[in-house]
Design an enzyme around this catalytic site. Structure first.
Site, PDB file in Angstrom:
ATOM      1  N   ASP A 292      -5.118  -1.191  -2.252  1.00 49.80           N
ATOM      2  CA  ASP A 292      -4.140   0.088  -2.239  1.00 49.80           C
ATOM      3  C   ASP A 292      -2.965   0.070  -1.122  1.00 49.80           C
ATOM      4  O   ASP A 292      -3.293  -0.270   0.127  1.00 49.80           O
ATOM      5  CB  ASP A 292      -4.846   1.212  -2.246  1.00 49.80           C
ATOM      6  CG  ASP A 292      -4.153   2.319  -2.791  1.00 49.80           C
ATOM      7  OD1 ASP A 292      -3.574   2.589  -3.594  1.00 49.80           O
ATOM      8  OD2 ASP A 292      -4.005   3.565  -1.828  1.00 49.80           O
TER       9      ASP A 292
ATOM     10  N   GLU B 275       6.559  -0.489  -3.496  1.00 48.14           N
ATOM     11  CA  GLU B 275       8.207  -0.326  -3.608  1.00 48.14           C
ATOM     12  C   GLU B 275       8.499  -0.616  -5.110  1.00 48.14           C
ATOM     13  O   GLU B 275       7.605  -0.949  -5.981  1.00 48.14           O
ATOM     14  CB  GLU B 275       8.705  -1.344  -2.773  1.00 48.14           C
ATOM     15  CG  GLU B 275       8.703  -1.384  -1.348  1.00 48.14           C
ATOM     16  CD  GLU B 275       9.744  -0.042  -0.654  1.00 48.14           C
ATOM     17  OE1 GLU B 275      10.429   0.165  -1.593  1.00 48.14           O
ATOM     18  OE2 GLU B 275       9.541   0.222   0.791  1.00 48.14           O
TER      19      GLU B 275
END
Length: 540
Positions: A199, A267
């Site tokens: 993660d 992102e």
């Protein structure tokens, strides 16, 4: 020998919502084990379990309070061992979500760290003094609203949190933290786990000088909860030190056989593709990475092509993982509905397209049912951003509602109790038993396309060469060994016609027609063409 993960299709399971075995309305490990035959029937290679570790569940398990146990909500370590054993019997690998960048504020490490500035774990989290006016040390934002800093009166300092204030960030600049985290990963590898989904893999390190981020130059704010887009996030994440930690983690996994790590790059856009390249370059970092590049609203041939070509150019020796849906974004069938003839048309097209991409493929539970986003009211929500910013933000609950197994059973067979999120009629219409009984259903289509991909040297190992065609057509050729396939996808509702300059044969699942050398693609149509020599495509 080629590694198993390079050709894999990975199936993500959200444990809270997969199958409840004990009737408390929350999915659990025994429930997952009971339903593994369904997963295996798809032809996938691996399951990814979202967090199952002890947690106060303020962010649904992404706030870990113990890295080396199972949350009682989901079961026990014995239940975990039984799940691993059954998965392996079915030929399925198992990876778990490792949330390493931050913990819960109830983790023993943090409860000790906040006691004083000079205890044994005082430097295990990112602490900093207020500025002279009492404001936070930097201008960094939290993804869940407000500053990324929370003032703790006991220490008289701020601590860093990229998400909820109850999710403090670990200080990876401290070698003791790094070693402790590596030990927790070793614990699960020793237990037979086949790898990790990491993660927020680019969030581990922060700028030790605590420099504030400059304003964004090109991207406006895009979410009421997420002011990250207002800044160039230079100092709060994606720091160069991240690579050193990934190399340590890779060195650990390399001590075991057939382990795989896939990192989530937090992102979007071109920057995310560059980071994916950096993080998978060579043989001593991540095995592969994925980003949110294909998990957003962008839906065009140019977008998908730029993602794949960007990775090819940025990481020629790296390996990507591509997905269209997961537990953090609206389901893609609903997200891209404006481009669809119908929900089922979008489900089929996106499956055919995704399974033709070069790299490892990820699908999210329910995707094989063509599942759509669940519409929820405020009183039904559990997701922190939605609860705080409703109605501007609907949150992530809509893609997390329970799996639907049996159309006529209570709560569609998910639970005999009241589910933690509601099971609604539009979702129940796509129950597994209903689609399994229908010969031409989305479920059977997924099985056929996955089988076609796995049997094709071109689709599992072939390099990708894109073909220049006008919007809305996406086309590329993949060649490996003696097989060449040209894959063509119509990303619009309108019919498209293409003329071939040579002969080719339609192969695999498709909804196109080929008359001589004229290919007809209906709205959301797709085709796999097998041919021996070069093939040019001409549009009207």
């Amino acid at each position: 020998m080629r590694e198993w993960w390079r050709d894999a299709v990975i199936y993500q399971i959200y444990p809270r919502s997969f199958q409840d075995d004990n009737g408390d309305g929350i999915g659990d490990l025994k429930g997952i084990t009971r339903r593994l035959d369904h997963v295996a029937s798809l032809g996938v290679d691996c399951i990814w379990l979202s967090p199952i570790f002890p947690s106060p569940q303020k962010d649904m398990g992404y706030d870990v309070s113990d890295y080396t146990d199972i949350d009682p909500l989901f079961g026990t370590l014995d239940d975990f061992d039984a799940l691993i054993a059954r998965a392996h019997e079915l030929g399925l690998k198992v990876i778990t979500d490792q949330v390493l960048s931050h913990t819960s504020d109830q983790h023993p490490w943090f409860t000790q760290s906040r006691l004083s500035r000079d205890n044994a774990k005082s430097d295990w989290y990112v602490w900093a003094d207020p500025l002279p006016d009492g404001s936070p040390p930097t201008n960094w934002h939290s993804h869940f609203g407000g500053p990324a800093w929370e003032f703790d009166p006991q220490r008289g300092q701020y601590y860093l949190h990229h998400f909820l204030a109850s999710q403090p960030d670990l200080n990876f600049h401290n070698p003791d933290v790094v070693n402790a985290i590596l030990d927790t990963c070793k614990f699960w590898l020793d237990r037979g786990l086949d790898g990790f989904r990491l993660d927020t893999v680019n969030y581990y390190f922060h700028d030790q000088k605590l420099r504030s981020n400059p304003p964004a130059q090109t991207r406006p704010q895009v979410m009421a909860t997420d002011l990250y887009g207002m800044q160039e996030n230079l100092y709060n994440k994606t720091r160069p030190e991240n690579l050193g930690f990934l190399e340590k983690l890779r060195a650990l996994t390399d001590r075991y056989d057939n382990i795989m790590m896939v990192g989530e790059v937090g992102e979007m856009g071109g920057k995310s593709i560059r980071i994916m390249g950096d993080y998978t370059a060579g043989t001593n970092r991540l095995h592969m990475a994925y980003s949110f590049a294909m998990l957003g609203p962008d839906y065009s041939p140019d977008h998908f092509r730029s993602c794949i070509e960007g990775f090819q150019q940025g990481a020629p020796d790296g390996h990507p993982k591509w997905s269209f849906s997961n537990h953090d974004v609206p389901r893609h069938v609903s997200r891209w509905a404006d481009h669809a003839v119908s929900d089922d048309h979008m489900a089929r097209l996106s499956c055919a397209m995704l399974m033709a991409f070069e790299g490892t493929i990820g699908i999210y539970q329910g995707e094989e049912l063509g599942q759509i986003e669940t519409e929820l009211t405020y009183d039904e929500l559990t997701d922190p951003p939605a609860l705080r910013f409703w109605p501007a933000v609907k949150g992530r609950d809509g893609c997390r509602t329970p799996m639907v197994w049996e159309r006529d059973a209570s709560h569609a067979g998910f639970s005999i109790g009241t589910p933690w999120l509601p099971v609604k009629a539009p979702q129940i219409m796509r129950a597994v038993d209903t689609l399994d009984a229908a010969e031409h259903s989305i479920l059977h289509f997924y099985r056929k396309v996955i089988a076609f991909r796995k049997a094709s040297a071109a689709l599992t190992r072939g390099k990708t060469r894109f073909i220049d065609l006008p919007d809305p057509l996406l086309a590329f050729t993949r060649t490996a060994e003696t097989q060449t396939l040209t894959c063509i996808f119509n990303l619009s509702k309108d019919d498209q016609r293409i003329h071939l300059d040579d002969t080719a044969t339609l192969t695999g699942p498709q909804n196109a027609t080929l008359t001589g050398q004229d290919l007809h693609l209906p709205g959301n149509g797709f085709a796999y063409l097998e041919h021996t020599g070069p093939l040019s495509l001409l549009t009207d």
